[in-house]
Design a protein around this motif. Structure first.
Motif, short mmCIF file in Angstrom:
data_model
loop_
_atom_site.label_atom_id
_atom_site.label_comp_id
_atom_site.label_asym_id
_atom_site.label_seq_id
_atom_site.Cartn_x
_atom_site.Cartn_y
_atom_site.Cartn_z
N ALA A 94 1.53 3.96 -7.50
CA ALA A 94 0.34 4.43 -8.22
C ALA A 94 -0.87 4.43 -7.31
O ALA A 94 -1.70 5.35 -7.35
N ALA A 95 -0.99 3.41 -6.45
CA ALA A 95 -2.13 3.33 -5.52
C ALA A 95 -2.10 4.48 -4.52
O ALA A 95 -3.13 5.08 -4.21
N VAL A 96 -0.91 4.81 -4.02
CA VAL A 96 -0.78 5.91 -3.06
C VAL A 96 -1.09 7.24 -3.74
O VAL A 96 -1.80 8.09 -3.17
N GLU A 97 -0.58 7.45 -4.95
CA GLU A 97 -0.85 8.70 -5.66
C GLU A 97 -2.34 8.85 -5.99
O GLU A 97 -2.91 9.94 -5.87
N ALA A 98 -2.96 7.75 -6.41
CA ALA A 98 -4.40 7.79 -6.71
C ALA A 98 -5.21 8.10 -5.46
O ALA A 98 -6.22 8.81 -5.52
N ALA A 225 3.77 16.49 -6.43
CA ALA A 225 2.86 16.96 -5.40
C ALA A 225 1.88 18.00 -5.96
O ALA A 225 0.70 18.03 -5.61
N GLY A 226 2.39 18.87 -6.85
CA GLY A 226 1.53 19.85 -7.49
C GLY A 226 0.47 19.20 -8.36
O GLY A 226 -0.70 19.62 -8.37
N LEU A 273 -0.53 5.90 6.12
CA LEU A 273 -0.50 4.67 5.33
C LEU A 273 0.79 4.56 4.53
O LEU A 273 1.43 3.51 4.48
N ALA A 274 1.17 5.67 3.87
CA ALA A 274 2.39 5.67 3.07
C ALA A 274 3.62 5.39 3.92
O ALA A 274 4.52 4.64 3.52
N GLN A 275 3.64 5.96 5.11
CA GLN A 275 4.76 5.75 6.02
C GLN A 275 4.76 4.31 6.54
O GLN A 275 5.81 3.68 6.65
N HIS A 276 3.58 3.79 6.85
CA HIS A 276 3.46 2.42 7.36
C HIS A 276 3.98 1.41 6.35
O HIS A 276 4.70 0.48 6.69
N TYR A 277 3.62 1.59 5.08
CA TYR A 277 4.02 0.64 4.04
C TYR A 277 5.34 1.03 3.37
O TYR A 277 5.84 0.27 2.53
N GLN A 282 7.36 10.99 1.35
CA GLN A 282 7.71 12.39 1.10
C GLN A 282 6.78 13.00 0.05
O GLN A 282 6.40 14.17 0.14
N ARG A 283 6.45 12.22 -0.96
CA ARG A 283 5.54 12.69 -2.01
C ARG A 283 4.18 13.02 -1.43
O ARG A 283 3.57 14.05 -1.75
N VAL A 284 3.68 12.14 -0.57
CA VAL A 284 2.37 12.35 0.06
C VAL A 284 2.43 13.56 0.99
O VAL A 284 1.51 14.39 1.01
N SER A 285 3.51 13.66 1.76
CA SER A 285 3.69 14.79 2.67
C SER A 285 3.61 16.11 1.93
O SER A 285 2.93 17.05 2.35
#
Length: 316
Positions: A94-98, A225-226, A273-277, A282-285
């Protein structure tokens, strides 16, 4: 609208050139990584220092501006978080999506493009947006991810956040620039010219680097992603516009720059950040890829609107 689109098109064409160069194999992933490092640590830092050194803290720090921008961000942040929880996602996801929903590519795309299109007077508001993104939201995502994993807040989290801020060259260059400005002394001629030459490489270098980074991204998890792209390109500038134009007494020009900055696509550093943690990279990408492609149209629409509202002649 067509005029604005044609003025923004060269910026996105540079992104496309970087994408094609890396996609075709002419520019390797390793070369793209080094180009990004050059822009991040040298060219963009020189540009930010030079702008900050010619501004005063009083010109940048407007508490109504800060309140309006953060209000708009936190409204969309809360919406994205709520939707993530409704989908039974973890706190980390949720934090990454926000973060995707509210943090745009202000450093690599916003600073070069908006200052060219809206004039050097836009430097102060753009730097303030960049500073808030880096200081407030970069801290929040680290706190939420590490805190949820540890099950509590600790001094280690505070240290991680602090070191991340201290090591970020964009923050360091802005702080050093404002510190120089506080002395009241103009930059020596050779220094100013050196920074101007180095900083001039930031615009083409940053845009090419964005495109090169997109070449390795795929549009997986297209529905999520959309949704995140919609949050970033539509809900975020709308919420910021509501706050800046109706809720808080922000100057019209500053509000226009703030709204334009809020309309930028998802920032590439969220992927790092997403990759690091190890949280939904893939969602962020996919969100970065989709939002960047769609923003070719949406950013033009927003800039056209705010330019007419504030009486700005783009590129003039």
């Amino acid at each position: 609208m067509i005029e604005i689109f044609l003025k923004t098109l060269p910026f996105f064409a540079l992104i496309g050139l970087g994408w094609q160069a890396c996609r075709s194999g002419f520019f390797t992933a390793e070369a793209a990584a080094y180009l990004t490092k050059f822009v991040f640590y040298f060219a963009l830092s020189a540009m930010l220092f030079r702008f900050a050194a010619n501004l005063s803290l009083s010109e940048i720090l407007d508490w109504w501006f800060v309140a309006a921008y953060l209000w708009g961000c936190f409204v969309v942040y809360a919406i994205a978080t709520a939707v993530a929880f409704l989908r039974r996602r973890s706190i980390e996801e949720a934090a990454v999506e926000a973060q995707c929903a509210v943090i745009g590519n202000t450093g690599f795309l916003g600073v070069p493009m908006l200052i060219v299109l809206m004039g050097e007077a836009a430097a102060g508001p753009v730097l303030m947006v960049l500073a808030l993104d880096l200081i407030v939201f970069s801290s929040i995502i680290v706190i939420l991810i590490t805190g949820s994993r540890d099950g509590r807040m600790s001094l280690g989290i505070v240290k991680t956040v602090g070191m991340g801020l201290i090591k970020n060259p964009m923050i360091v260059s802005m702080v050093l620039g404002l510190s120089w400005s506080a002395t009241g002394m103009p930059l020596p001629g050779p220094v100013n010219e050196f920074l101007g030459i180095l900083g001039a490489a930031a615009t083409p270098g940053a845009l090419f680097a964005i495109g090169a980074s997109l070449a390795g991204k795929s549009a997986e998890r297209i529905e999520v992603a959309g949704w995140l792209s919609f949050c970033k390109l539509v809900l975020h500038p709308a919420a910021v516009a509501f706050a800046a134009l109706l809720l808080f007494p922000v100057q019209t020009f500053d509000a226009a720059v703030m709204i334009a900055a809020a309309s930028l696509p998802v920032a590439g550093n969220i992927f790092m950040l997403a990759q690091h943690y190890g949280v939904a990279p893939q969602r962020v990408s996919a969100a970065i890829l989709i939002s960047t492609v769609v923003s070719i149209l949406t950013v033009s629409v927003v800039i056209a609107w705010v330019s007419e509202m504030a009486g700005i002649v783009p590129g003039g």
